[in-house]
Write a protein that holds these residues in place. Structure first.
Motif: not given
Length: 498
Positions: A270-297
């Motif tokens: 399902g699509g929910s798993a696809a978006s959750i895994l993609s989002y969590s990986n983007a946050k993990t590898f981001s230089k600014n993970p603290e911005n996620f959930g606050k309006g991070e493009p």
């Protein structure tokens, strides 16, 4: 043979029109791409296979993409695959950057859809060529693996397994078809229903009931969301948009698209798993993970690229193995059934025109989605204001008419729609899983044939464990998916207890 012989103005119009309707369905909270495909499925009978698939694939792509509209503007996922889009999209909208967030999501959706389409075009034929060499043993184990994967990724492992086997059990109602090696005897048919259930439940009314009527019943029970007004739409003022916001996000887009495609290849995830895994990986590898959930493009990019990557990935197992990748592609089997075409390892080789038509339709649908949404996003934003009390009666009427006419006016198909609509509504109350159930229902007759033919050929159940190295690998995958699920559930339980 000209690969573009199917390409006609009608083909293009059906694809674009399907995409438009799909976007509208996806943009209305509580309605999904699966529901759009289910409602419009009966229409495809009179269109022919290529034109019918053009319409359904447009609905599929548009429905997945349209979910970002309410996710960003209202903080309500339009589809399950848009869950993580709300985490950064809605904060951006509240900051007055709603239109900017929508455009980011639309571009990311296009990237995800195109990358998944390339992977579909490359891998589906190769996997089909490999699967042609499968014997009955490997084919049966492939189905068992598909059910184990879906069960393993369900909220409850045992209930997921039970749902899958319940689907198989119900699919076996009827006579054991002599054309499939059976003896023609009745089985599992309640007394007094032999006339209607001689051939079992018809697939298409079952699908429309589970994904159309069940959703309406659920909305009726919980009550539709309060009516939205244009003041509720946090789209802000028109602002200048620049592609420079994607600078440094190439890896994020490609990684998220590939994750979504891979998740789509796994049956029933399902699509929910696809978006959750993609989002969590983007946050993990981001230089600014603290911005996620606050309006991070970058969060919107990852979520939308991931869930649109699902569209091409889910078609890979459908067209190469005959196993639907998700609930929407399960409905596509209905379109093939209406035209008397069977999907599986021989489908691409035997139906090159249809294969080419699907690839072109997916390409047109993704481009149409981008053009329609990018340049008319303010108008699509108003879709969330459509009152449910007007919309749902129309959809219910379409479900009933579709179920009645799909097999040339059989009233029992309407009762089938009602039975499985109520059953689908009850499944959520009983914590049963719809995806494993419907995949089990679709694949049950094939699993039976493969199992019986194997026993007839070899006469020993041990052949399922010793037939070939491929069978051994499949057993390892089955055990691994179930074992991994048990470990994940136990880890989650310990974490909650702590």
């Amino acid at each position: 043979m000209d690969m573009f012989e199917f390409l006609s103005p009608l083909f293009v119009l059906l694809t674009i029109g399907g995409t438009l309707v799909g976007i509208i369905f996806g943009a209305i909270p509580g309605m999904t791409a699966t529901m759009a495909v289910a409602v419009c499925l009966p229409v495809t009978y009179s269109l022919g296979l290529e034109n019918g698939l053009a319409l359904l694939l447009g609905l599929y792509v548009g429905g997945i993409s349209g979910g970002l509209v309410p996710a960003i503007l209202l903080g309500i996922p339009g589809t399950p695959s848009s869950i993580t889009t709300t985490l950064d999209g809605y904060p951006m909208a509240k900051q007055g950057h709603g239109e900017k967030a929508l455009r980011i999501g639309i571009i990311a959706s296009l990237v995800g859809g195109l990358i998944s389409l390339v992977i579909l075009d490359l891998f589906a034929p190769a996997l089909a060529d490999f699967a042609i060499r499968f014997s009955y043993v490997e084919k049966f184990l492939i189905i068992l693996f598909a059910l184990s994967v879906m069960a393993a990724l369900s909220s409850d492992l045992l209930l997921g397994i039970f749902s899958g086997f319940l689907g198989i059990f119900i699919s076996l109602i009827g006579t054991y078809d002599v054309t499939k090696g059976g003896n023609g005897e009745w089985r599992l048919i309640p007394p007094g229903t032999e006339y209607w259930l001689e051939s079992g439940f018809s697939l298409l009314p079952v699908l429309i009931g589970l994904f159309g009527l069940a959703a309406i019943l659920d909305e009726a029970q919980t009550g539709a969301l309060p009516g939205m007004s244009q003041k509720d739409i946090k789209i802000g003022q028109s602002e200048r948009f620049s592609l420079r916001i994607f600078k440094g996000q190439t890896v994020n887009l490609i990684r998220s698209s590939c994750i979504g495609t891979f998740v789509g290849i796994l049956p029933g995830v399902g699509g929910s798993a696809a978006s959750i895994l993609s989002y969590s990986n983007a946050k993990t590898f981001s230089k600014n993970p603290e911005n996620f959930g606050k309006g991070e493009p970058a969060g919107i990019m990852a979520s939308e690229a991931g869930n649109n990557g699902l569209t091409g990935g889910a078609l890979v197992p459908l067209l190469s193995l005959g196993i639907p990748g998700d609930s929407a592609t399960a409905l596509l089997i209905g379109a093939f059934t209406l035209q008397g075409v069977q999907v599986g390892p021989l489908f691409i080789a035997n139906n090159p025109v249809t294969w080419d038509a699907m690839i072109i339709a997916m390409l047109i649908a993704n481009l149409a989605m981008f053009v329609l949404m990018y340049f008319a996003i303010r108008y699509f934003a108003m879709v969330v204001t459509v009152p449910k009390h007007i919309l749902f009666p129309v959809i219910l009427m379409m479900c009933v008419i579709g179920a009645y006419t799909i097999n040339y006016g059989i009233m029992f198909d309407v009762w089938t729609l009602l039975i499985f609509g109520i059953f689908g509504w009850m499944m959520s109350k009983l914590r049963l899983e719809v995806a494993p159930f419907i995949i089990g229902f679709i694949l049950g007759p094939s699993a039976e044939v493969y199992f019986v033919k194997t026993l007839e050929s070899f006469g020993d159940v041990s052949i399922f464990f010793t037939k070939s190295p491929i069978a051994v690998v499949l057993w390892l995958l089955i055990v691994g998916s179930i074992g991994g699920s048990i470990w994940l559930h136990r880890s989650a339980s310990k974490h909650r207890d702590a």
